[in-house]
Design an enzyme around this catalytic site. Structure first.
Site, PDB file in Angstrom:
ATOM      1  CB  CYS A   4      40.031 -49.220   5.436  1.00 27.12           C
ATOM      2  SG  CYS A   4      41.745 -48.482   5.451  1.00 27.12           S
ATOM      3  CG  ASN A  86      51.209 -39.103  12.966  1.00 18.85           C
ATOM      4  OD1 ASN A  86      52.313 -38.844  13.589  1.00 18.85           O
ATOM      5  ND2 ASN A  86      50.608 -38.403  11.976  1.00 18.85           N
ATOM      6  N   GLY A  92      48.010 -38.725  16.954  1.00 19.26           N
ATOM      7  CA  GLY A  92      47.440 -38.023  15.777  1.00 19.26           C
ATOM      8  C   GLY A  92      47.166 -38.957  14.709  1.00 19.26           C
ATOM      9  CB  THR A  94      43.312 -38.720  10.624  1.00 15.28           C
ATOM     10  OG1 THR A  94      44.309 -38.618   9.694  1.00 15.28           O
ATOM     11  CG2 THR A  94      43.667 -37.535  11.668  1.00 15.28           C
ATOM     12  CG  HIS A  99      49.526 -43.847   7.299  1.00 11.03           C
ATOM     13  ND1 HIS A  99      48.346 -44.038   7.702  1.00 11.03           N
ATOM     14  CD2 HIS A  99      49.531 -42.290   7.562  1.00 11.03           C
ATOM     15  CE1 HIS A  99      48.047 -43.106   8.602  1.00 11.03           C
ATOM     16  NE2 HIS A  99      48.894 -41.889   8.407  1.00 11.03           N
TER      17      HIS A  99
HETATM   18  P1  5GP Z   1      47.476 -39.343   9.726  1.00  8.85           P
HETATM   19  O1  5GP Z   1      47.098 -38.198  10.133  1.00  8.85           O
HETATM   20  O2  5GP Z   1      46.706 -40.564   9.955  1.00  8.85           O
HETATM   21  O3  5GP Z   1      48.867 -39.542  10.232  1.00  8.85           O
HETATM   22  O4  5GP Z   1      47.591 -39.126   8.126  1.00  8.85           O
HETATM   23  C1  5GP Z   1      46.696 -39.364   7.395  1.00  8.85           C
HETATM   24  C2  5GP Z   1      47.239 -38.399   6.109  1.00  8.85           C
HETATM   25  O5  5GP Z   1      46.287 -38.991   5.001  1.00  8.85           O
HETATM   26  C3  5GP Z   1      46.831 -37.202   6.467  1.00  8.85           C
HETATM   27  O6  5GP Z   1      48.044 -36.350   5.897  1.00  8.85           O
HETATM   28  C4  5GP Z   1      46.116 -36.362   5.177  1.00  8.85           C
HETATM   29  O7  5GP Z   1      46.085 -35.611   4.342  1.00  8.85           O
HETATM   30  C5  5GP Z   1      45.832 -37.719   4.154  1.00  8.85           C
HETATM   31  N1  5GP Z   1      44.822 -38.131   3.390  1.00  8.85           N
HETATM   32  C6  5GP Z   1      43.576 -38.142   4.151  1.00  8.85           C
HETATM   33  N2  5GP Z   1      42.720 -38.420   3.028  1.00  8.85           N
HETATM   34  C7  5GP Z   1      43.320 -38.610   1.923  1.00  8.85           C
HETATM   35  C8  5GP Z   1      42.953 -38.980   0.555  1.00  8.85           C
HETATM   36  O8  5GP Z   1      41.850 -39.252   0.189  1.00  8.85           O
HETATM   37  N3  5GP Z   1      43.964 -38.726  -0.600  1.00  8.85           N
HETATM   38  C9  5GP Z   1      45.315 -38.632  -0.067  1.00  8.85           C
HETATM   39  N4  5GP Z   1      46.010 -38.691  -1.024  1.00  8.85           N
HETATM   40  N5  5GP Z   1      45.657 -38.601   1.128  1.00  8.85           N
HETATM   41  C10 5GP Z   1      44.739 -38.495   2.272  1.00  8.85           C
HETATM   42 ZN    ZN Z   2      42.854 -50.333   4.793  1.00 11.15          ZN
END
Ligand code: 5GP
Ligand code: ZN
Length: 113
Positions: A4, A86, A92, A94, A99
């Site tokens: 993760c 999300n 959406g 990812t 979070h």
């Molecule tokens: P989601 O798309 O799941 O709502 O948000 C995941 C967020 O994590 C995205 O905005 C992406 O830019 C961020 N993210 C992905 N990998 C990393 C990382 O290694 N470090 C940081 N600081 N943010 C990350």
């Molecule tokens: Zn985790």
């Protein structure tokens, strides 16, 4: 949680720019900011997403929102901001570790979907 990404950030195995940390939560800057201020706030306990919250693990969400208000003030977001979580593929999401995005520092797009 193995494999993760956000658990690895919590463990310090992947570096991040920390904004706030305590024993329960971590806030750090998004690597791909969608707004001048883009911060992610996560529980240290691995919860896959808002769809995995229940009466036994959701107290941390109240703590997260209390700290989001403090972080937003600290970041100077006095004119407002958006908090987004999300959920799942259609939402959406990812990274399957709960979070909350704090987005601000500009007039945000008003479209929700
Ligand atoms: P989601 O798309 O799941 O709502 O948000 C995941 C967020 O994590 C995205 O905005 C992406 O830019 C961020 N993210 C992905 N990998 C990393 C990382 O290694 N470090 C940081 N600081 N943010 C990350
Ligand atoms: Zn985790």
């Amino acid at each position: 949680m193995e494999n993760c990404l956000f658990c690895k950030i919590i463990a310090g195995e992947i570096p991040s720019t920390k904004v706030y940390e305590d024993d329960k939560i971590l806030a750090f800057r998004d690597i791909n900011p969608q707004a001048p201020t883009h911060i992610l706030v996560i529980p240290k306990e691995h919860i896959a997403g808002a769809d995995e919250l229940n009466e036994n693990n959701s107290a941390v969400v109240a703590h997260i929102f209390a700290k989001i208000a403090e972080i937003a003030k600290q970041e100077g977001l006095s004119n407002g901001y958006r908090v987004v979580s999300n959920v799942g593929e259609d939402g959406g999401q990812t990274v399957r570790h709960l979070h909350f995005h704090i987005l601000g520092g500009k007039k945000l797009n008003t479209e929700m979907a």
